[in-house]
Structure formats: structure tokens, C-alpha cells
Design a protein around this motif. Structure first.
Motif, mmCIF file in Angstrom:
data_model
loop_
_atom_site.group_PDB
_atom_site.id
_atom_site.type_symbol
_atom_site.label_atom_id
_atom_site.label_comp_id
_atom_site.label_asym_id
_atom_site.label_seq_id
_atom_site.Cartn_x
_atom_site.Cartn_y
_atom_site.Cartn_z
ATOM 1 N N VAL A 174 0.858 -1.181 0.000
ATOM 2 C CA VAL A 174 0.000 0.000 0.000
ATOM 3 C C VAL A 174 0.894 1.230 0.000
ATOM 4 O O VAL A 174 1.835 1.325 0.784
ATOM 5 C CB VAL A 174 -0.938 0.015 1.234
ATOM 6 C CG1 VAL A 174 -1.753 1.303 1.272
ATOM 7 C CG2 VAL A 174 -1.853 -1.200 1.216
ATOM 8 N N TRP A 175 0.579 2.167 -0.886
ATOM 9 C CA TRP A 175 1.278 3.447 -0.922
ATOM 10 C C TRP A 175 0.414 4.492 -0.239
ATOM 11 O O TRP A 175 -0.817 4.474 -0.359
ATOM 12 C CB TRP A 175 1.516 3.883 -2.359
ATOM 13 C CG TRP A 175 2.728 3.306 -3.008
ATOM 14 C CD1 TRP A 175 3.514 2.293 -2.561
ATOM 15 C CD2 TRP A 175 3.281 3.713 -4.260
ATOM 16 N NE1 TRP A 175 4.518 2.034 -3.451
ATOM 17 C CE2 TRP A 175 4.395 2.900 -4.496
ATOM 18 C CE3 TRP A 175 2.940 4.670 -5.194
ATOM 19 C CZ2 TRP A 175 5.186 3.025 -5.642
ATOM 20 C CZ3 TRP A 175 3.712 4.801 -6.332
ATOM 21 C CH2 TRP A 175 4.822 3.992 -6.550
ATOM 22 N N LEU A 225 1.204 8.096 -10.487
ATOM 23 C CA LEU A 225 0.470 7.011 -9.840
ATOM 24 C C LEU A 225 -0.064 6.009 -10.860
ATOM 25 O O LEU A 225 -0.035 4.797 -10.626
ATOM 26 C CB LEU A 225 -0.672 7.569 -8.995
ATOM 27 C CG LEU A 225 -0.250 8.362 -7.763
ATOM 28 C CD1 LEU A 225 -1.450 9.075 -7.152
ATOM 29 C CD2 LEU A 225 0.435 7.459 -6.743
ATOM 30 N N LEU A 226 -0.551 6.502 -11.980
ATOM 31 C CA LEU A 226 -1.057 5.625 -13.037
ATOM 32 C C LEU A 226 0.045 4.716 -13.559
ATOM 33 O O LEU A 226 -0.127 3.496 -13.664
ATOM 34 C CB LEU A 226 -1.662 6.451 -14.168
ATOM 35 C CG LEU A 226 -2.176 5.662 -15.374
ATOM 36 C CD1 LEU A 226 -3.328 4.746 -14.972
ATOM 37 C CD2 LEU A 226 -2.609 6.624 -16.475
ATOM 38 N N GLU A 227 1.193 5.311 -13.893
ATOM 39 C CA GLU A 227 2.301 4.528 -14.433
ATOM 40 C C GLU A 227 2.819 3.516 -13.412
ATOM 41 O O GLU A 227 3.085 2.358 -13.762
ATOM 42 C CB GLU A 227 3.425 5.453 -14.888
ATOM 43 C CG GLU A 227 3.055 6.268 -16.113
ATOM 44 C CD GLU A 227 4.080 7.331 -16.476
ATOM 45 O OE1 GLU A 227 5.180 7.344 -15.890
ATOM 46 O OE2 GLU A 227 3.760 8.155 -17.355
ATOM 47 N N GLY A 265 -2.599 -0.889 -3.301
ATOM 48 C CA GLY A 265 -3.597 -0.001 -2.736
ATOM 49 C C GLY A 265 -3.006 1.382 -2.536
ATOM 50 O O GLY A 265 -1.788 1.530 -2.433
ATOM 51 N N LEU A 266 -3.869 2.387 -2.465
ATOM 52 C CA LEU A 266 -3.414 3.768 -2.360
ATOM 53 C C LEU A 266 -4.257 4.522 -1.336
ATOM 54 O O LEU A 266 -5.485 4.424 -1.333
ATOM 55 C CB LEU A 266 -3.536 4.460 -3.723
ATOM 56 C CG LEU A 266 -3.211 5.945 -3.803
ATOM 57 C CD1 LEU A 266 -1.724 6.192 -3.518
ATOM 58 C CD2 LEU A 266 -3.593 6.501 -5.165
ATOM 59 N N GLU A 320 -8.224 3.593 -13.393
ATOM 60 C CA GLU A 320 -7.353 2.515 -12.921
ATOM 61 C C GLU A 320 -6.785 2.818 -11.541
ATOM 62 O O GLU A 320 -6.674 1.944 -10.690
ATOM 63 C CB GLU A 320 -6.160 2.309 -13.870
ATOM 64 C CG GLU A 320 -6.488 1.671 -15.176
ATOM 65 C CD GLU A 320 -5.250 1.600 -16.051
ATOM 66 O OE1 GLU A 320 -4.224 1.031 -15.623
ATOM 67 O OE2 GLU A 320 -5.311 2.129 -17.172
ATOM 68 N N THR A 321 -6.388 4.062 -11.336
ATOM 69 C CA THR A 321 -5.826 4.486 -10.053
ATOM 70 C C THR A 321 -6.929 4.523 -9.002
ATOM 71 O O THR A 321 -6.718 4.078 -7.864
ATOM 72 C CB THR A 321 -5.149 5.859 -10.174
ATOM 73 O OG1 THR A 321 -4.189 5.807 -11.237
ATOM 74 C CG2 THR A 321 -4.452 6.253 -8.893
#
Length: 134
Positions: free
Chosen positions: A6-7, A74-76, A85-86, A105-106
Motif C-alpha cells: 500500500v502506498w 500514480l497511473l504509471e 492499494g493507495l 485505474e488508479t
């Protein structure tokens, strides 16, 4: 089975860093070059990118650009499988722009968000534990 990572993205709209549950490291996100360096941004917005202006004069288009920059990173990273997870902790003035900029996607990886004036928080201990729950 690999451990989920998780970021936590923490941003005040001028700077940002990512904390990871894997390894427990915090990584500052480099500030993008001002558009004037690439040709086409006025001096006021360029100073904002470089920290010359404080949030009170931080241009809305510069906030939008910065949110887009963070969303792209974040997408890349998500496409590369860098995180599962974010969680986003952001100042109110950047959270709206960031929510608009995040790709579907994000957003699918988004666990939750906290709107907080992170510029004046000295440490994570300043955030009560009940605010960290989703």
C-alpha cells in the motif's frame, strides 16, 4: 503469494512524498520542471512550481498541472505493479484537483483519502488514529 503493498501519497500541493508498506521507506516525489522551462508558462506559475509562492497565491492552473503530474506518476506506477492499494493524504486545495485527475485505474486501487493541511503537520503522530481508518 506476494505481500500486498500500500502506498500513502502525502501532498500539500507544492511537494509530495510516497510512503510504502513494503520496506517502510518514504520517497520524495521530484518536482516537475516548470512549463516555462519547456516553453509556455508564465513567471508566476513557474515561481509556484519552484516554491517561490506560498499556497495563498498558488495558481489554480498550477495546482491542476501538479495534480495531473501526480496522477500520471500514480497511473504509471500502478500499471507497473508498484502498489496494490493507495491512500491519499492531501491539503484541501490540492485534493479536489487530484480527485479530478486520477485515472479510473488508479481510483480502483484507492483505499481512502484524508483531507488535511499537511504543510503544518510536523509528523504522522499529529494525525489521530481514527482519521486513518477507511
Amino acid at each position: 503469494m506476494r505481500e500486498k503493498n500500500v502506498w500513502v501519497l502525502i501532498t500539500d500541493g507544492e511537494t509530495a512524498r510516497i510512503c510504502s508498506t513494503r520496506g517502510g521507506h518514504t520517497t520524495p516525489i521530484p518536482t516537475p520542471p516548470p512549463r516555462s522551462a519547456l516553453g509556455g508558462q508564465d513567471d508566476r506559475a513557474a515561481r509556484a512550481w519552484q516554491g517561490g509562492n506560498r499556497r495563498s497565491t498558488f495558481d489554480r492552473s498550477a495546482k491542476r498541472d501538479y495534480a495531473g503530474y501526480l496522477a500520471q506518476l500514480l497511473l504509471e506506477a500502478g500499471r507497473e505493479g508498484a502498489y496494490d492499494g493507495l491512500i491519499v493524504i492531501a491539503a484541501p486545495e490540492i485534493m479536489k484537483e487530484l480527485n479530478l485527475a486520477l485515472a479510473p485505474e488508479t481510483c480502483a486501487r484507492l483505499i481512502g483519502g484524508i483531507v488535511r493541511d499537511v504543510a503544518h503537520s510536523a509528523a504522522a503522530e499529529d494525525i489521530p488514529s481514527f482519521e486513518l481508518r477507511h
